[in-house]
Design an enzyme around this catalytic site. Structure first.
Site, mmCIF file in Angstrom:
data_model
loop_
_atom_site.group_PDB
_atom_site.id
_atom_site.type_symbol
_atom_site.label_atom_id
_atom_site.label_comp_id
_atom_site.label_asym_id
_atom_site.label_seq_id
_atom_site.Cartn_x
_atom_site.Cartn_y
_atom_site.Cartn_z
ATOM 1 N N ARG A 45 0.794 -1.480 0.104
ATOM 2 C CA ARG A 45 -0.055 -0.090 -0.047
ATOM 3 C C ARG A 45 0.898 1.288 0.224
ATOM 4 O O ARG A 45 0.419 2.418 -0.304
ATOM 5 C CB ARG A 45 -0.892 0.007 1.058
ATOM 6 C CG ARG A 45 -2.222 -0.896 0.969
ATOM 7 C CD ARG A 45 -3.028 -0.938 2.202
ATOM 8 N NE ARG A 45 -2.371 -1.263 3.310
ATOM 9 C CZ ARG A 45 -2.479 -2.359 4.249
ATOM 10 N NH1 ARG A 45 -3.363 -3.172 3.577
ATOM 11 N NH2 ARG A 45 -1.688 -2.587 5.130
ATOM 12 N N GLU A 65 3.560 -5.494 13.874
ATOM 13 C CA GLU A 65 2.479 -5.422 14.758
ATOM 14 C C GLU A 65 1.921 -7.215 14.912
ATOM 15 O O GLU A 65 1.675 -7.396 16.122
ATOM 16 C CB GLU A 65 1.328 -4.641 14.322
ATOM 17 C CG GLU A 65 0.424 -4.177 15.462
ATOM 18 C CD GLU A 65 -0.713 -3.329 14.842
ATOM 19 O OE1 GLU A 65 -1.548 -2.923 15.711
ATOM 20 O OE2 GLU A 65 -0.594 -2.956 13.721
#
Lengths: 180, 180
Positions: free
Chosen positions: A64, A101
């Protein structure tokens, strides 16, 4: 044309609970991207943050990050360096392993992409813990480049990724707290 | 500013033999992307092909398609729909399985990205056999959209991918023969 505020753009982002794993509130920017005026306004706000910054390459993080990094490079008139997941670049690469994460990964860039001393702007869609951006900065450093800044559309404030990126200015447009 | 010809841009693309598998001559566009003026010229030539085409969404194919699709959407002022590999989109998706020049894969788009009847321009970096672009077209059709055209930076002429994409106009800037 009406001006868009970050708050209005934020309302175009969809929050999906428990994706990709339980406990993660995923900030889905596809609902913003598909709205032409919102998408353009978001990019214009990002561009305004870095238009006067000194950089001669944009490093965009797969996948992205390419969406925003390519437009920033195009508007600045500078080259685009693509950071890819392991094994996708065909020539000699520099690589770094980092933790996410959720999970871990290897990032690579082509060795010949960055000139020594060159100021590089690192672009991604979202700043979470900062692990990915920091890995990208390590790649810039390993190529003897200089990190000129970090640019994101979205920042997850509670994860304090910004603290790990103190080597250069950090720019972001839309902020989320974990309970939002 | 000097005009760039497709032939000059082509010289910026590096050919890597036997990547990712033996027998494939990989056309590496990263050497073009990192050259600011060449990158801008390449995008401007792509834009010139579709500036007057009727489309209200750009569908960009992961990952290198994002580089060009995002700029085309931004310049047109329309929304961007991202096609992703399986499992990366958080909301309800439409998916399709297809075969690649080497291997096979599943592509997905969000169900809510395309409105019925909407004209969609499909963008990717490279047209090889046309399998990926055709899969993207199937996604547009499954969402009741209409494929307005296909846009690529590079076309591998000998693989005749264009023949599989006769449902809409096909635009490309740089052409390679297998023996080049």
């Amino acid at each position: 044309m009406l001006e868009w505020t970050p708050q209005e753009l934020k309302r175009r982002i969809r929050t999906v609970p428990d994706f990709p794993v339980p406990g993660i509130r995923f900030r889905d920017i596809t609902t913003l991207l598909k709205d032409g005026p919102a998408f353009r306004a978001a990019v214009d706000l990002m561009w305004a943050q870095v238009a006067d910054l000194d950089f001669s390459k944009v490093l965009a993080i797969e996948a992205r990050g390419y969406i925003f990094g390519s437009i920033i490079a195009y508007r600045k008139g500078v080259g685009l360096i693509v950071v890819r997941k392991k094994g996708k670049l065909p020539a000699e690469t520099i690589s770094t392993t980092y933790s996410l994460e959720y999970g871990s990964a290897v990032l690579e860039v082509h060795q010949d992409g960055i000139a020594p001393g060159e100021p590089v702007l690192i672009v991604d869609d979202l700043l979470a813990t900062g692990g990915t951006a920091l890995a990208a900065a390590e790649l810039v450093q390993a190529a003897w480049g200089r990190v000129a800044g970090f640019l994101f559309l979205v920042e997850l404030d509670d994860l304090q990724g910004r603290r790990r990126l103190q080597i250069a200015p950090v720019f972001s447009i839309i902020h989320f707290r974990e309970d939002e």
